[in-house]
Design a protein around this motif. Sequence first.
Motif, PDB file in Angstrom:
ATOM      1  N   TYR A 172      -0.576  12.211   0.825  1.00 42.66           N
ATOM      2  CA  TYR A 172      -1.240  13.195   1.659  1.00 42.66           C
ATOM      3  C   TYR A 172      -0.723  14.582   1.300  1.00 42.66           C
ATOM      4  O   TYR A 172       0.382  14.734   0.781  1.00 42.66           O
TER       5      TYR A 172
ATOM      6  N   TYR B 215       0.298   5.605   0.063  1.00 41.61           N
ATOM      7  CA  TYR B 215      -0.653   6.690   0.305  1.00 41.61           C
ATOM      8  C   TYR B 215      -0.001   8.038  -0.012  1.00 41.61           C
ATOM      9  O   TYR B 215       1.183   8.231   0.241  1.00 41.61           O
TER      10      TYR B 215
ATOM     11  N   TYR C  85      -4.819   6.521  -2.423  1.00 44.19           N
ATOM     12  CA  TYR C  85      -3.961   5.416  -2.059  1.00 44.19           C
ATOM     13  C   TYR C  85      -4.020   4.288  -3.082  1.00 44.19           C
ATOM     14  O   TYR C  85      -4.996   4.153  -3.829  1.00 44.19           O
TER      15      TYR C  85
ATOM     16  N   ARG D 271       0.823  -1.201   0.000  1.00 46.50           N
ATOM     17  CA  ARG D 271       0.000   0.000   0.000  1.00 46.50           C
ATOM     18  C   ARG D 271       0.859   1.253   0.000  1.00 46.50           C
ATOM     19  O   ARG D 271       1.896   1.311   0.663  1.00 46.50           O
TER      20      ARG D 271
END
Lengths: 109, 114
Positions: free
Chosen positions: B35, B33, B48, B31
């Motif tokens: 931001y 992500y 994500y 995974r």
Amino acid sequence: DAKTTQPTSMDCAEGRAANLPCNHSTISGNEYVYWYRQIHSQGPQYIIHGLKNNETNEMASLIITEDRKSSTLILPHATLRDTAVYYCIAISNTGKLIFGQGTTLQVKP
Amino acid sequence: DTGVSQNPRHKITKRGQNVTFRCDPISEHNRLYWYRQTLGQGPEFLTYFQNEAQLEKSRLLSDRFSAERPKGSFSTLEIQRTEQGDSAMYLCASSLLGRGQEAFFGQGTRLTVV
């Protein structure tokens, strides 16, 4: 993902324990409680996480109430380098972290 | 260094230009992500990936933003026709798949649009 509520700021004397509270009254059974901290201009740093049981690692301890509606992060002997914004986050299977405003911890000499 | 790596660390660009940021996650982390963080605020989720699949995009991610993770390893975030409001720190994090896995963040790319 459950909403969390934290105090905006806290002070702590150097060498004393810092106890940072977090409310997560709507947390569901499969949501973990995570704590991160962010020192100015750096990326968030993972501290600790837990589901039901209390947890301890080299950085901190996490105390989760039996009903799981609140938790406390404990830094046993705060130092000046622990001054940071501390985020409490409840997340589920996606692992997606939704940050709130966090608690600004100021450790004072 | 086996942590999450982001490049560049700083980027200054003129309004209207396109910019691209790169994130290299921790090896074998499924995974990834992205931001965004503005001054005085907590990081805001953008999008994500699980391996190469983009599974979720925030409404914050306007049409000018696009993210890719072509081979399930590194990822890029592109902003087209930058605006002054895009000035922020862009953070990348990675984690293993599964419940109770912690995500680790890079040091971020600070974008300034002038």
